[in-house]
Design a protein around this motif. Structure first.
Motif, PDB file in Angstrom:
ATOM      1  N   PRO A 166       0.841  -1.197   0.000  1.00 48.41           N
ATOM      2  CA  PRO A 166       0.000   0.000   0.000  1.00 48.41           C
ATOM      3  C   PRO A 166       0.880   1.252   0.000  1.00 48.41           C
ATOM      4  CG  PRO A 166      -0.670  -1.550   1.722  1.00 48.41           C
ATOM      5  CD  PRO A 166       0.651  -2.023   1.202  1.00 48.41           C
ATOM      6  N   TRP A 167       0.557   2.192  -0.882  1.00 43.13           N
ATOM      7  CA  TRP A 167       1.347   3.424  -1.022  1.00 43.13           C
ATOM      8  C   TRP A 167       0.446   4.598  -0.670  1.00 43.13           C
ATOM      9  CZ3 TRP A 167       5.680   4.098  -5.055  1.00 43.13           C
ATOM     10  CH2 TRP A 167       6.195   5.394  -5.026  1.00 43.13           C
ATOM     11  N   PRO A 168       0.517   5.115   0.555  1.00 41.34           N
ATOM     12  CA  PRO A 168      -0.332   6.254   0.902  1.00 41.34           C
ATOM     13  C   PRO A 168       0.068   7.487   0.108  1.00 41.34           C
ATOM     14  CG  PRO A 168       1.242   5.796   2.653  1.00 41.34           C
ATOM     15  CD  PRO A 168       1.375   4.688   1.661  1.00 41.34           C
TER      16      PRO A 168
ATOM     17  N   ASN B 298      11.451  -6.008   5.101  1.00 46.65           N
ATOM     18  CA  ASN B 298      11.543  -4.814   4.259  1.00 46.65           C
ATOM     19  C   ASN B 298      10.791  -3.690   4.950  1.00 46.65           C
ATOM     20  OD1 ASN B 298      11.734  -2.889   2.251  1.00 46.65           O
ATOM     21  ND2 ASN B 298      11.350  -4.347   0.584  1.00 46.65           N
ATOM     22  N   ASP B 299      11.545  -2.744   5.478  1.00 42.68           N
ATOM     23  CA  ASP B 299      11.010  -1.601   6.213  1.00 42.68           C
ATOM     24  C   ASP B 299      10.847  -0.443   5.241  1.00 42.68           C
ATOM     25  OD1 ASP B 299      10.379   0.189   8.290  1.00 42.68           O
ATOM     26  OD2 ASP B 299      12.476   0.727   8.540  1.00 42.68           O
ATOM     27  N   PHE B 300       9.717  -0.402   4.519  1.00 50.31           N
ATOM     28  CA  PHE B 300       9.504   0.639   3.512  1.00 50.31           C
ATOM     29  C   PHE B 300       9.505   2.013   4.163  1.00 50.31           C
ATOM     30  CE2 PHE B 300       7.662  -3.207   1.717  1.00 50.31           C
ATOM     31  CZ  PHE B 300       8.243  -3.217   0.463  1.00 50.31           C
ATOM     32  N   SER B 301      10.034   2.997   3.447  1.00 47.84           N
ATOM     33  CA  SER B 301      10.229   4.320   4.030  1.00 47.84           C
ATOM     34  C   SER B 301       9.972   5.414   3.004  1.00 47.84           C
ATOM     35  CB  SER B 301      11.669   4.473   4.548  1.00 47.84           C
ATOM     36  OG  SER B 301      11.980   3.472   5.495  1.00 47.84           O
ATOM     37  N   GLY B 302       9.185   6.418   3.411  1.00 51.73           N
ATOM     38  CA  GLY B 302       9.019   7.635   2.612  1.00 51.73           C
ATOM     39  C   GLY B 302      10.013   8.666   3.102  1.00 51.73           C
ATOM     40  N   ARG B 303      11.100   8.842   2.393  1.00 50.95           N
ATOM     41  CA  ARG B 303      12.225   9.631   2.908  1.00 50.95           C
ATOM     42  C   ARG B 303      11.907  11.124   3.048  1.00 50.95           C
ATOM     43  NH1 ARG B 303      15.071   5.789   5.430  1.00 50.95           N
ATOM     44  NH2 ARG B 303      15.909   4.226   4.002  1.00 50.95           N
ATOM     45  N   ASP B 304      11.115  11.680   2.129  1.00 49.26           N
ATOM     46  CA  ASP B 304      10.786  13.101   2.255  1.00 49.26           C
ATOM     47  C   ASP B 304      10.017  13.374   3.542  1.00 49.26           C
ATOM     48  OD1 ASP B 304      12.090  13.883   0.020  1.00 49.26           O
ATOM     49  OD2 ASP B 304      10.323  14.504  -1.118  1.00 49.26           O
ATOM     50  N   LEU B 305       9.019  12.542   3.818  1.00 48.28           N
ATOM     51  CA  LEU B 305       8.244  12.712   5.042  1.00 48.28           C
ATOM     52  C   LEU B 305       9.106  12.423   6.269  1.00 48.28           C
ATOM     53  CD1 LEU B 305       5.643  13.270   6.541  1.00 48.28           C
ATOM     54  CD2 LEU B 305       4.933  10.911   6.067  1.00 48.28           C
ATOM     55  N   GLN B 306       9.967  11.429   6.182  1.00 47.25           N
ATOM     56  CA  GLN B 306      10.869  11.120   7.295  1.00 47.25           C
ATOM     57  C   GLN B 306      11.743  12.318   7.631  1.00 47.25           C
ATOM     58  OE1 GLN B 306      14.086   8.275   6.540  1.00 47.25           O
ATOM     59  NE2 GLN B 306      13.682   7.298   8.512  1.00 47.25           N
ATOM     60  N   HIS B 307      12.156  13.044   6.605  1.00 45.28           N
ATOM     61  CA  HIS B 307      12.987  14.235   6.817  1.00 45.28           C
ATOM     62  C   HIS B 307      12.256  15.270   7.678  1.00 45.28           C
ATOM     63  CE1 HIS B 307      16.274  16.982   5.725  1.00 45.28           C
ATOM     64  NE2 HIS B 307      15.347  17.921   5.616  1.00 45.28           N
ATOM     65  N   ASN B 308      10.918  15.351   7.541  1.00 42.51           N
ATOM     66  CA  ASN B 308      10.137  16.279   8.359  1.00 42.51           C
ATOM     67  C   ASN B 308       9.839  15.720   9.751  1.00 42.51           C
ATOM     68  OD1 ASN B 308       9.993  18.247   6.362  1.00 42.51           O
ATOM     69  ND2 ASN B 308       8.108  17.422   5.491  1.00 42.51           N
TER      70      ASN B 308
ATOM     71  N   SER C  52       6.001   7.939   7.997  1.00 38.52           N
ATOM     72  CA  SER C  52       6.922   7.693   6.886  1.00 38.52           C
ATOM     73  C   SER C  52       7.284   6.219   6.767  1.00 38.52           C
ATOM     74  CB  SER C  52       8.191   8.529   7.047  1.00 38.52           C
ATOM     75  OG  SER C  52       8.909   8.142   8.210  1.00 38.52           O
ATOM     76  N   LYS C  53       6.882   5.414   7.751  1.00 41.28           N
ATOM     77  CA  LYS C  53       7.246   3.998   7.747  1.00 41.28           C
ATOM     78  C   LYS C  53       6.084   3.048   8.023  1.00 41.28           C
ATOM     79  CE  LYS C  53      12.151   4.277   9.030  1.00 41.28           C
ATOM     80  NZ  LYS C  53      12.692   3.360   8.026  1.00 41.28           N
ATOM     81  N   ASP C  54       5.112   3.466   8.820  1.00 40.37           N
ATOM     82  CA  ASP C  54       4.148   2.503   9.340  1.00 40.37           C
ATOM     83  C   ASP C  54       3.007   2.143   8.398  1.00 40.37           C
ATOM     84  OD1 ASP C  54       5.225   1.588  11.661  1.00 40.37           O
ATOM     85  OD2 ASP C  54       4.258   3.063  12.955  1.00 40.37           O
ATOM     86  N   PHE C  55       3.170   2.379   7.098  1.00 36.91           N
ATOM     87  CA  PHE C  55       2.142   1.990   6.143  1.00 36.91           C
ATOM     88  C   PHE C  55       2.336   0.562   5.644  1.00 36.91           C
ATOM     89  CE2 PHE C  55       5.586   4.248   4.112  1.00 36.91           C
ATOM     90  CZ  PHE C  55       5.932   3.441   3.045  1.00 36.91           C
ATOM     91  N   ALA C  56       3.556   0.017   5.737  1.00 38.00           N
ATOM     92  CA  ALA C  56       3.799  -1.356   5.266  1.00 38.00           C
ATOM     93  C   ALA C  56       5.130  -1.879   5.791  1.00 38.00           C
ATOM     94  CB  ALA C  56       3.796  -1.411   3.733  1.00 38.00           C
ATOM     95  N   HIS C  57       5.097  -3.113   6.295  1.00 42.88           N
ATOM     96  CA  HIS C  57       6.302  -3.809   6.738  1.00 42.88           C
ATOM     97  C   HIS C  57       6.232  -5.235   6.199  1.00 42.88           C
ATOM     98  CE1 HIS C  57       7.221  -0.549   9.551  1.00 42.88           C
ATOM     99  NE2 HIS C  57       5.954  -0.571   9.889  1.00 42.88           N
ATOM    100  N   ALA C  58       7.060  -5.549   5.214  1.00 46.97           N
ATOM    101  CA  ALA C  58       7.034  -6.889   4.620  1.00 46.97           C
ATOM    102  C   ALA C  58       7.923  -7.835   5.425  1.00 46.97           C
ATOM    103  CB  ALA C  58       7.501  -6.836   3.172  1.00 46.97           C
ATOM    104  N   ILE C  59       7.373  -8.993   5.790  1.00 47.18           N
ATOM    105  CA  ILE C  59       8.073  -9.984   6.599  1.00 47.18           C
ATOM    106  C   ILE C  59       7.915 -11.334   5.916  1.00 47.18           C
ATOM    107  CG2 ILE C  59       8.235 -11.091   8.861  1.00 47.18           C
ATOM    108  CD1 ILE C  59       6.829  -8.620  10.037  1.00 47.18           C
TER     109      ILE C  59
END
Length: 335
Positions: free
Chosen positions: A153-155, A195-205, A216-223
Motif C-alpha cells: 500500500p502506497w499512501p 523490508n522496512d519501507f520508508s518515505g524519505r521526504d516525510l521522514q525528513h520532516n 513515513s514507515k508505518d504503512f507497510a512492513h514486509a516480513i
C-alpha cells in the motif's frame, strides 16, 4: 527447518495456516493437516479429536505456535514424516503467503555501520554520539505487516523518495525480559527477511520533532517469505544479501559490518520490558541496502526482491498511491 504462514480457503472464509516450507521439493506442508493425519494414523485418534489436537499444536498464528517453541520443531518433524507430510503438501507456487510472523511487537534496529553513515550523509545529518552508547531501534506497527508476493500500500501523502530497506528479521521464540547478551541468542528462534519501507521526504520532516519516524514507515512492513531456524546458520555475520528492483541488482553485500551484535541488540531491546514469542526485531538496513544511499527511489509498479542466503527471496510490488487521504494543515508559528 523453515516455517511460514499461508492463507487457505475454508467454508468460513480465508484462514491462516502454519506450514513447513521445503523449497528444494517445491512444496509446503500444512501442519494442521499433517498433524491431524498423524494423530489418526499413529495415535488412533478420532478425526474430530485429531483435528482439535493438531489445530491447538499448529495454530495459524506464528506467535502462538512459538509460545511452545521448544517443542515446535520436534512436533513438526514428527507430524510431516512419511505419507503424512506428503498427503498434506501443497505446491509452493500456488499458495498465498501471509507475513512469516504475526508479531505482538515489531521493532527495527540500526546496526550496520555502512547504512548508518550513508543514511546520515544523504539526510544531511551528523551521526550522533549517542549511537556509540546504545543500540538504536524503533517500534513499528505490526498491524501493517504484509507477506511475500504482496502489493505494498502506497499512501498518497508520500509524494516522492519511496524507499525499500534490505534487512534481516530476528524472530523471537520464547518470552524473556532484561536478558544478557551471553544468553540472548537462546531467545531467537530463527531468521526471516524484513523490508522496512520508508518515505524519505516525510521522514525528513518527522525526525526534527524528536519522536522518531511514524507515518513515513508505518504503512507497510514486509516480513517473509518464511522463517529459517537459527541452527541452519553457521555465522550470522556472513549471510550473503542482495536487493533487486525489477530484476536489476541495486545492492549486494552481507550481514557483517555491524556496530552492535545480534545478541547485544536483542538484549538491549529486552531491557526493562518483555520480548515475546513471534516478536520480530529488524537488523537494520545492510550498508548499500536502500535506494536512498544510491540517490534513487521507487515508482508505482516496481517489483522489489530482497534475498538472503539460507532464507529465500521476499518479493513485493509497489502499489499505486492512494488518493483522497486527509492531511493536516500547517499551523501558525508560536507567538
Amino acid at each position: 527447518m523453515k516455517f511460514g504462514r499461508i492463507s487457505r480457503e475454508s467454508p468460513d472464509g480465508a484462514i491462516a495456516r502454519l506450514v513447513v516450507v521445503e523449497p528444494e521439493k517445491g512444496r509446503v506442508i500444512d501442519l494442521a493437516r499433517a498433524g491431524a493425519l498423524y494423530a489418526m494414523g499413529k495415535r488412533h485418534a478420532t478425526q474430530a479429536a485429531a483435528m482439535r489436537l493438531a489445530q491447538a499444536q499448529f495454530p495459524g498464528s506464528m506467535a502462538q505456535a512459538l509460545g511452545a517453541s521448544d517443542i515446535l520443531v520436534d512436533a513438526a518433524t514428527e507430524a510431516i514424516q512419511g505419507s503424512y507430510g506428503d498427503d498434506a503438501s501443497l505446491d509452493i507456487n500456488n499458495v498465498t503467503w501471509l507475513p512469516a510472523s504475526d508479531p505482538p511487537v515489531l521493532r527495527d534496529g540500526l546496526t550496520f555501520v555502512g547504512h548508518i553513515k550513508g543514511w546520515h550523509e544523504r539526510m544531511q545529518r551528523e551521526v550522533p554520539e549517542s549511537m556509540l552508547l546504545i543500540p538504536g531501534f524503533t517500534k513499528n506497527s505490526p498491524s501493517t505487516a504484509i507477506g511475500h508476493n504482496s502489493v505494498v500500500p502506497w499512501p498518497g501523502y508520500i509524494k516522492s523518495k519511496m524507499d525499500y530497506e534490505l534487512e534481516l528479521g530476528y524472530v523471537i521464540g520464547r518470552e524473556g525480559g532484561s536478558v544478557r547478551p551471553e544468553d540472548a541468542m537462546k531467545y531467537v528462534f530463527g531468521i526471516t527477511l524484513y523490508n522496512d519501507f520508508s518515505g524519505r521526504d516525510l521522514q525528513h520532516n518527522e525526525l526534527p520533532i524528536g519522536m522518531g519516524s511514524t507515518k513515513s514507515k508505518d504503512f507497510a512492513h514486509a516480513i517473509g517469505p518464511w522463517i529459517t531456524t537459527l541452527d541452519e546458520f553457521k555465522d550470522l555475520d556472513s549471510i550473503p544479501m542482495e536487493v533487486r528492483v525489477n530484476g536489476e541488482t541495486w545492492g549486494k553485500g552481507n550481514s557483517g559490518g555491524k556496530l552492535w551484535t545480534v545478541a547485544e541488540l536483542v538484549a538491549y531491546v529486552s531491557l526493562g520490558e518483555k520480548i515475546l514469542p513471534g516478536d520480530v526485531i529488524g537488523s537494520g538496513t545492510m550498508g548499500g541496502g536502500s535506494a536512498l544511499e544510491l540517490g534513487r527511489e521507487l515508482k508505482p509498479g516496481d517489483v522489489v526482491e530482497l534475498e538472503a542466503s539460507g532464507v529465500g527471496v521476499l518479493r513485493t510490488t509497489m502499489g499505486q498511491p492512494i488518493d483522497g487521504l486527509w492531511w493536516p494543515e500547517r499551523r501558525k508559528p508560536f507567538m
